[in-house]
Design a protein around this motif. Sequence first.
Motif, PDB file in Angstrom:
ATOM      1  N   PHE A   1       0.652   5.530   0.311  1.00 32.47           N
ATOM      2  CA  PHE A   1      -0.030   6.814   0.448  1.00 32.47           C
ATOM      3  C   PHE A   1       0.793   7.881  -0.271  1.00 32.47           C
ATOM      4  O   PHE A   1       2.010   7.710  -0.446  1.00 32.47           O
ATOM      5  CB  PHE A   1      -0.187   7.193   1.919  1.00 32.47           C
ATOM      6  CG  PHE A   1      -1.014   6.221   2.698  1.00 32.47           C
ATOM      7  CD1 PHE A   1      -0.448   5.449   3.699  1.00 32.47           C
ATOM      8  CD2 PHE A   1      -2.369   6.077   2.443  1.00 32.47           C
ATOM      9  CE1 PHE A   1      -1.205   4.540   4.416  1.00 32.47           C
ATOM     10  CE2 PHE A   1      -3.137   5.173   3.160  1.00 32.47           C
ATOM     11  CZ  PHE A   1      -2.544   4.403   4.146  1.00 32.47           C
TER      12      PHE A   1
ATOM     13  N   GLN B   1       0.859  -1.182   0.000  1.00 31.33           N
ATOM     14  CA  GLN B   1       0.000   0.000   0.000  1.00 31.33           C
ATOM     15  C   GLN B   1       0.890   1.226   0.000  1.00 31.33           C
ATOM     16  O   GLN B   1       1.934   1.236   0.674  1.00 31.33           O
ATOM     17  CB  GLN B   1      -0.849  -0.020   1.274  1.00 31.33           C
ATOM     18  CG  GLN B   1      -1.699   1.204   1.556  1.00 31.33           C
ATOM     19  CD  GLN B   1      -2.228   1.157   2.985  1.00 31.33           C
ATOM     20  OE1 GLN B   1      -1.471   1.046   3.950  1.00 31.33           O
ATOM     21  NE2 GLN B   1      -3.542   1.216   3.124  1.00 31.33           N
TER      22      GLN B   1
ATOM     23  N   SER C   1      -9.140   6.887   5.250  1.00 34.44           N
ATOM     24  CA  SER C   1      -7.692   6.751   5.349  1.00 34.44           C
ATOM     25  C   SER C   1      -7.140   5.559   4.568  1.00 34.44           C
ATOM     26  O   SER C   1      -5.922   5.396   4.475  1.00 34.44           O
ATOM     27  CB  SER C   1      -7.273   6.632   6.816  1.00 34.44           C
ATOM     28  OG  SER C   1      -7.830   5.465   7.385  1.00 34.44           O
ATOM     29  N   ASP C   2      -7.997   4.739   4.005  1.00 34.78           N
ATOM     30  CA  ASP C   2      -7.548   3.632   3.158  1.00 34.78           C
ATOM     31  C   ASP C   2      -7.354   4.072   1.713  1.00 34.78           C
ATOM     32  O   ASP C   2      -6.928   3.271   0.871  1.00 34.78           O
ATOM     33  CB  ASP C   2      -8.546   2.474   3.216  1.00 34.78           C
ATOM     34  CG  ASP C   2      -8.574   1.793   4.575  1.00 34.78           C
ATOM     35  OD1 ASP C   2      -9.675   1.535   5.100  1.00 34.78           O
ATOM     36  OD2 ASP C   2      -7.471   1.534   5.115  1.00 34.78           O
ATOM     37  N   THR C   3      -7.657   5.321   1.412  1.00 39.01           N
ATOM     38  CA  THR C   3      -7.405   5.864   0.075  1.00 39.01           C
ATOM     39  C   THR C   3      -5.905   5.839  -0.181  1.00 39.01           C
ATOM     40  O   THR C   3      -5.120   6.461   0.543  1.00 39.01           O
ATOM     41  CB  THR C   3      -7.935   7.300  -0.043  1.00 39.01           C
ATOM     42  OG1 THR C   3      -9.367   7.278   0.058  1.00 39.01           O
ATOM     43  CG2 THR C   3      -7.535   7.923  -1.376  1.00 39.01           C
ATOM     44  N   ALA C   4      -5.504   5.083  -1.201  1.00 36.32           N
ATOM     45  CA  ALA C   4      -4.083   4.851  -1.456  1.00 36.32           C
ATOM     46  C   ALA C   4      -3.942   4.092  -2.770  1.00 36.32           C
ATOM     47  O   ALA C   4      -4.929   3.747  -3.406  1.00 36.32           O
ATOM     48  CB  ALA C   4      -3.449   4.033  -0.321  1.00 36.32           C
TER      49      ALA C   4
END
Lengths: 114, 111
Positions: free
Chosen positions: B39, B37, B81-84
């Motif tokens: 960011f 993952q 907050s999982d936007t990645a």
Amino acid sequence: DTGVSQDPRHKITKRGQNVTFRCDPISEHNRLYWYRQTLGQGPEFLTYFQNEAQLEKSRLLSDRFSAERPKGSFSTLEIQRTEQGDSAMYLCASSLSVTGREQYFGPGTRLTVT
Amino acid sequence: LAKTTQPISMDSYEGQEVNITCSHNNIATNDYITWYQQFPSQGPRFIIQGYKTKVKNEVASLFIPADRKSSTLSLPRVSLSDTAVYYCLVGDMEYGNKLVFGAGTILRVKS
């Protein structure tokens, strides 16, 4: 914080200048990797060290690039005679030999060549 | 090295389960499947790794069918907050010295 650290975080330089980046891995990790990432792409492997030995270099690593890990701890990546195409995020990662695919990445050094 | 194919982007809403599928038709016997993952303005972060069947940790689950030609990363009840960007990688543990990343899947979680 005992993660991977990189310095500087940002570097702006003029074409033709030399730049050097530093990476401090997690202390007990014997493997250290350098990757380069451009906008919209995944990281690309550049080179890796096991302890102080540089074991593999990508063809992306031209003669202008050199990396060292003199005592098997921190590493430096130097780019000589920078070109605009060198502008990218330079990422360092470290791992233990036994968990090679689980690598811990630093925050990266963003290089801008003007 | 086996080539991987995954969707360029996906959209989801908070609280939903998200499944990202990766195709790796040419996976070799010794290859493992690893997901990372990333960011913005950060280095990638290891999420999960597996060889076959199902693997689960506190962050995600990884489903691998018997033929191993694909895998699905499952993120339960995503939040903003999982936007990645999520990357699927395939390679063996010995040659795992270098990670080969594709372009990844941009996951956008909306409220």
